[in-house]
Each structure stands twice: as C-alpha cells, then as structure tokens.
Scaffold this motif. Structure first.
Motif, mmCIF file in Angstrom:
data_model
loop_
_atom_site.group_PDB
_atom_site.id
_atom_site.type_symbol
_atom_site.label_atom_id
_atom_site.label_comp_id
_atom_site.label_asym_id
_atom_site.label_seq_id
_atom_site.Cartn_x
_atom_site.Cartn_y
_atom_site.Cartn_z
ATOM 1 N N THR A 1 -15.787 3.805 12.600
ATOM 2 C CA THR A 1 -16.483 2.530 12.615
ATOM 3 C C THR A 1 -17.964 2.729 12.323
ATOM 4 O O THR A 1 -18.471 3.847 12.278
ATOM 5 C CB THR A 1 -16.318 1.835 13.973
ATOM 6 N N ALA A 2 -18.670 1.607 12.147
ATOM 7 C CA ALA A 2 -20.091 1.678 11.805
ATOM 8 C C ALA A 2 -20.906 2.362 12.899
ATOM 9 O O ALA A 2 -21.940 2.987 12.619
ATOM 10 C CB ALA A 2 -20.623 0.268 11.541
ATOM 11 N N ASP A 3 -20.460 2.265 14.158
ATOM 12 C CA ASP A 3 -21.224 2.885 15.242
ATOM 13 C C ASP A 3 -20.699 4.276 15.613
ATOM 14 O O ASP A 3 -21.017 4.797 16.678
ATOM 15 C CB ASP A 3 -21.239 1.979 16.479
ATOM 16 N N GLY A 4 -19.875 4.859 14.735
ATOM 17 C CA GLY A 4 -19.474 6.248 14.927
ATOM 18 C C GLY A 4 -18.206 6.465 15.717
ATOM 19 O O GLY A 4 -17.820 7.617 15.955
ATOM 20 N N ARG A 5 -17.488 5.413 16.123
ATOM 21 C CA ARG A 5 -16.237 5.595 16.864
ATOM 22 C C ARG A 5 -15.101 5.923 15.886
ATOM 23 O O ARG A 5 -14.954 5.275 14.858
ATOM 24 C CB ARG A 5 -15.900 4.336 17.657
ATOM 25 N N LEU A 6 -14.299 6.917 16.238
ATOM 26 C CA LEU A 6 -13.161 7.307 15.416
ATOM 27 C C LEU A 6 -11.910 6.581 15.914
ATOM 28 O O LEU A 6 -11.509 6.746 17.072
ATOM 29 C CB LEU A 6 -12.946 8.817 15.465
ATOM 30 N N ILE A 7 -11.301 5.766 15.047
ATOM 31 C CA ILE A 7 -10.089 5.029 15.383
ATOM 32 C C ILE A 7 -8.911 5.697 14.686
ATOM 33 O O ILE A 7 -8.902 5.846 13.460
ATOM 34 C CB ILE A 7 -10.186 3.558 14.934
ATOM 35 N N SER A 8 -7.911 6.112 15.456
ATOM 36 C CA SER A 8 -6.674 6.684 14.913
ATOM 37 C C SER A 8 -5.519 5.764 15.285
ATOM 38 O O SER A 8 -5.399 5.360 16.453
ATOM 39 C CB SER A 8 -6.428 8.088 15.468
ATOM 40 N N ALA B 1 -14.951 8.201 21.526
ATOM 41 C CA ALA B 1 -16.355 7.823 21.644
ATOM 42 C C ALA B 1 -17.182 8.586 20.625
ATOM 43 O O ALA B 1 -16.868 9.725 20.272
ATOM 44 C CB ALA B 1 -16.874 8.121 23.054
ATOM 45 N N PRO B 2 -18.254 7.981 20.107
ATOM 46 C CA PRO B 2 -19.122 8.695 19.166
ATOM 47 C C PRO B 2 -19.794 9.879 19.826
ATOM 48 O O PRO B 2 -20.085 9.871 21.028
ATOM 49 C CB PRO B 2 -20.143 7.623 18.746
ATOM 50 N N GLN C 1 -11.248 9.256 25.834
ATOM 51 C CA GLN C 1 -10.530 8.500 24.817
ATOM 52 C C GLN C 1 -10.035 7.191 25.393
ATOM 53 O O GLN C 1 -9.607 7.135 26.551
ATOM 54 C CB GLN C 1 -9.344 9.307 24.278
ATOM 55 N N LEU C 2 -10.103 6.169 24.591
ATOM 56 C CA LEU C 2 -9.567 4.855 24.934
ATOM 57 C C LEU C 2 -8.276 4.669 24.147
ATOM 58 O O LEU C 2 -8.266 4.779 22.917
ATOM 59 C CB LEU C 2 -10.581 3.770 24.579
ATOM 60 N N TRP C 3 -7.180 4.432 24.856
ATOM 61 C CA TRP C 3 -5.875 4.244 24.214
ATOM 62 C C TRP C 3 -5.460 2.776 24.285
ATOM 63 O O TRP C 3 -5.640 2.126 25.312
ATOM 64 C CB TRP C 3 -4.803 5.089 24.905
ATOM 65 N N ARG C 4 -4.917 2.270 23.193
ATOM 66 C CA ARG C 4 -4.329 0.938 23.167
ATOM 67 C C ARG C 4 -2.881 1.047 22.713
ATOM 68 O O ARG C 4 -2.558 1.850 21.824
ATOM 69 C CB ARG C 4 -5.081 0.011 22.207
ATOM 70 N N VAL C 5 -2.033 0.225 23.306
ATOM 71 C CA VAL C 5 -0.623 0.188 22.929
ATOM 72 C C VAL C 5 -0.217 -1.266 22.712
ATOM 73 O O VAL C 5 -0.498 -2.122 23.574
ATOM 74 C CB VAL C 5 0.282 0.829 24.004
#
Length: 524
Positions: free
Chosen positions: A386-393, A419-420, A437-441
């Motif tokens: 993302t623009a603020d450096g967070r990596l989304i997988s 987190a960045p 890490q933040l996980w979403r399901v």
C-alpha cells in the motif's frame, strides 16, 4: 530494476524548404516492391501506423496519401525507428524503395514527446508503456553504455504517444515499462516485474471472469452421470476421483481437515508443479478438473455442434494462460478496474440447443476451471504494497463441501497485513520485537435451511473480532441468540474476543466497510 532514464531533447529545427525534399536521403525498403506507387517527380504524405523492431532493422507499416487523395498502406523496413503516428514526405526513386530526407527521418524519430508537461502530469505521476525498440548507442570511451528505446505510452492523457528515452540498462522489446515522472526531462523506473504481472493479471481476470461458471453446477451433474456405453470407463473414473476428493462438513470442522482441504482446493496447483510435486499423488480440484476435460475431449465426435472447436480450444482456455498471454496483451492495457468483489457471484450455465450431454459437461468443466483461476487471479490482484508501506498478501479460493446429499461451495479469502518497517535506533535494533501481523478471514456459503451466509473476521495479537451476515431473518435471529455460546468457545480456545455481531442482509461493498483496525504508532 530501478534507475533513471532521460527523455531525448528535440534536435535543432532546420529552416523549411520551399521546394520538395531531395530524393537522395534515408531509404525505406518496401517489403513488396510496387511499381509506380508515387509518380516520378511527385511526393506523397506518409504516416507511421505501427513500428516493430526486427534485429537491427525496423519494420514500419505506412499509410501513404497521394496528391490525388488516394490512400494505401505499405510495409517497409528502415534503419531508423520512425515513431508511430509521425508523418513525413516521401518519394519513390525505385519500385522497391521510398525516400525520405535524413533531417525528416531524424526529427520524426524523436518528435513525439520531447518533454513532459508537469502541469498536466505532476511530479510523481506513474506512466506505463510498452517498449517498441531498443538499441545500444556507440560507446564513448570512459562513459557507461547507454541504451536508447522507444516506448509507447499506455495510460494517462498521453496514452498513444511515444517517448524516446536513454537508459543505463537495456529494455526488452515488447515488455511493460513503469516509471515515475521526476521532472520535465527525467523519469524514474518502477520495478518492472510487479507492474507487468499486475497488468497481466488484471487483463486475464476480466477474461476468466467472463468464462467462469459455478462449481456446483458441474459437480451435481457428475453425481448423476449415467452409466451407459456413451460414458467411457476412464471418464467415469475421472468423475469419481473428482467427487471422492470433496471434503464434508465434519472434515472442515477440524484444523487438520481444513488445512488439507485448502491445500487440495486447486489454488496451489501451479506451486506444486513448480516444486516438482506430482499432482496425481493427492487429490487436487484443479488437476482433477483438467483430467476430466482430457477424458471428455476425445469423447466428442467431429460431427457434434461444437465439433473440432471444442477439441482444439477448451484445454487452451482451461489451462493457466495469464503468463503465456501477458506480453501479447500489454498493448491492450486499459484502466485498472475496481477490485473484484468477494464472493464471486453464482453463475449457472444452461445447456445450449442441440448440445448433447457430453458437450454440456465439457463446457461446465472448462467454466469450473475458469472459476478457480478467477479466485487465483483475484488473490494476485489484491496482493501488494500500500501507499503507506503495508504489505497485503491475499489467498482467495473455493472449496466444494458435502453436506449430506448436497454440495455447498464454500468461498474463502485469507488476507495478511504486515506492518510497515520502521527505522529503529541502532541501540534498539537487537531488541526489535517480532513483526506483528493482522489477519482477515472472509467466508461465504449457502447451506439449507440457513440460506446465504457471510462472515468477516480479523485477528491481531490474539484478539478476534467478527461480523456475520445472514440473508434470511430466521437465520439472523438464530445466530444472534447463539453469539454468547460462540464467544465462550472462542474464549476457551485462548482468544481475546472483541466485537461479535450479526446483521440481516449482506455486507456493504466498498473500501471503508471492513473492520477498521489498523496499526497504531504508540509514539505518536
């Protein structure tokens, strides 16, 4: 690959001549000689329709407009890359050649964009283009090698224009280039691989989504596959293998069973193949679908209504194609569509008039593979920084599960947010805590008598929050009355439980509808 590239300056203009350009000049060789295309002593206006590099020469498709107004297209070769869309005056000294003055040829090769209007495209704007040509310039002693390329822009208000640029690294012809505007004469490379893959994924996702069909339509038909002479033994074996690999609700209720079902969902077939694993040793939804297609194709005679078209094209459509077609589709890149909604909608294919059972079964199988690939491509599209450096997988997939005599497609999406990275003082780097890490399901399924259900949950630092949606009032009320029991079970599993809510309807769509827990800078 990162680095800077410079837009070439426009050569000094030459005074305009009042007479026709001289015949002696840069020769464009006609691939097919044409006698008398342009009358001796006359000239014609030529426009470059397309440009393609072939070794050290360049193939041009020209539209030639004669004085009489008649137009024709001719194919030529040139030693100079004349920019697509450029116009110049040509004459014909012989049947196999056209002539253009050297000054015109040089000016045409760079008179596309000589600078970027930063008022129109501010500093930081991302430009995307396709590399048309690439040449190494004569090396100056003591200076680094410079490569000159022409790039056709694919986005922004400059779409269709051509840039002539110098770069310290060669650019492969036909590949995608992404660069940020630094100033009116300088662009900065953005890593090529990720941008190329992203645009290829976007194009293929649109293609796959239009071909996909719901899995349960095929699986229900396979359960009722007739045991007749028309149904070959190998075909029945392939169908049975596919059905036998389906998990039931009890299996998905255990951690080991769920992990096995995820691994065999077809979402990881390509990864297994790249790792050298044999997909025949364990059930895999996508591999088993492809085996079913392979058994169905020879069963169709050339006289069926689909005929040889199915036999030739179905496997080509079903097999993973985004890598094979990526480069060929870059010239057709359009604006990126909005992210794919989750879940994928139900899409049932009806039998066409005059279509026999095996033809319909083959069409359903190809559509089922496209659906699995739509999930895979959606995963890729939603993965990035993302623009603020967070990596989304993101991992999105679909598991058909057995519920008594029914087959219920369970759509699942896992999303991990890292987190960045933060710059730590030297004295604290050795004490750095593990990255959180933040996980979403997300879950979506429809099971009788409950009807369609969707679940969104997120987990961070052992704390779980969840929202549930039911489309039937009875189901929503039933879940609401059992939320305390769910909370107790989650607490007994060692989790800290936050919000647990149930709603009637479906989750609202949009970027601001998720559970908005984000990383917090405790030092702010």
């Amino acid at each position: 690959m990162t680095g800077e590239m410079n837009i070439l300056p426009l050569p000094q203009p030459t005074p305009a001549n009042t007479r026709a350009p001289a015949v002696s000049g840069e020769l464009l060789k006609l691939l097919t000689p044409i006698e008398g295309l342009i009358t001796a002593g006359q000239t014609a206006q030529a426009e470059v329709l397309s440009l393609k590099q072939a070794d050290q020469a360049f193939q041009l498709l020209l539209k030639v407009t004669l004085d009489s107004g008649r137009q024709t297209t001719v194919q030529t070769t040139s030693t100079l890359p004349l920019a697509q869309g450029s116009s110049f005056v040509v004459s014909q000294p012989s049947a196999g050649n056209l002539a253009v003055t050297v000054q015109q040829a040089i000016a045409s090769s760079v008179a596309t964009l000589t600078r970027i209007d930063t008022a129109q495209l501010p500093v930081g704007t991302l430009l995307q283009g396709k590399v048309l040509t690439s040449q190494v310039l004569p090396q100056v002693p003591g200076q680094p090698t410079v490569f000159r390329s022409m790039v056709s822009l694919l986005n922004s208000a400059l779409s269709g224009s051509t840039l002539s640029i110098d770069s310290p690294q060669p650019l492969r012809i036909g590949t995608l280039l992404s660069a940020q505007v630094q100033d009116s004469q300088t662009l900065k490379f953005v890593p090529l691989s990720s941008r190329q893959e992203q645009l290829a994924v976007t194009q293929q996702l649109l293609s796959q989504t239009s071909r996909q069909g719901s899995l349960d339509g095929l699986l229900n038909l396979l359960q009722d596959l007739p045991d007749t002479d028309q149904t070959a033994v190998d075909l029945r074996t392939a169908a049975a293998r596919l059905l036998d690999g389906l998990p039931d609700v009890q299996q998905l209720s255990t951690a080991k069973g769920l992990a096995l079902a995820l691994a065999n969902s077809g979402a990881f077939l390509e990864s297994k193949l790249l790792a050298g694993q044999n997909p025949t040793l364990a059930p895999d939804m996508k591999a088993d679908l492809l085996k079913l297609i392979a058994q169905l194709t020879p069963s169709l005679t050339p006289n069926t209504s689909l005929g040889a078209i199915i036999a030739a094209n179905t496997l080509a459509q079903a097999m993973p194609s985004f890598v094979r077609n990526a480069l060929g589709m870059l010239g057709q890149v359009s604006a990126k569509p909005s992210p794919t909604h989750f879940p994928l909608p139900e899409r049932l294919l009806q039998s066409n008039q005059g279509e026999d059972d095996l033809e319909h079964l083959l069409r359903l199988a190809a559509a089922a593979v496209s659906r699995l690939q739509s999930h895979q491509l959606s995963s890729l599209e939603q993965t990035g920084v993302t623009a603020d450096g967070r990596l989304i997988s993101t991992w999105q997939l679909e598991i058909p599960m057995r519920n008594l005599h029914d087959i219920v497609p369970l759509q699942v999406k896992f999303q991990r947010e890292d987190a960045p990275e933060k710059e730590q003082p030297k004295e604290r780097r050795e004490e750095r805590e593990p990255k959180q890490q933040l996980w979403r399901v997300d879950l979506a399924f429809a099971m009788e008598p409950l009807g369609p259900l969707q679940v969104q949950a997120q987990l961070i630092n052992g704390s779980l929050s969840s929202q549930l949606w039911a489309e039937r009032p009875y189901t929503a009320s039933l879940i609401e009355n059992n939320l305390q029991g769910l909370r107790d079970r989650l607490l007994s599993a060692g989790l800290n439980v936050g919000d647990l809510d149930c709603h009637l309807g479906t989750p609202p769509q949009g970027p601001q509808t998720r559970l908005e827990q984000r990383w917090v800078d405790e030092t702010a």
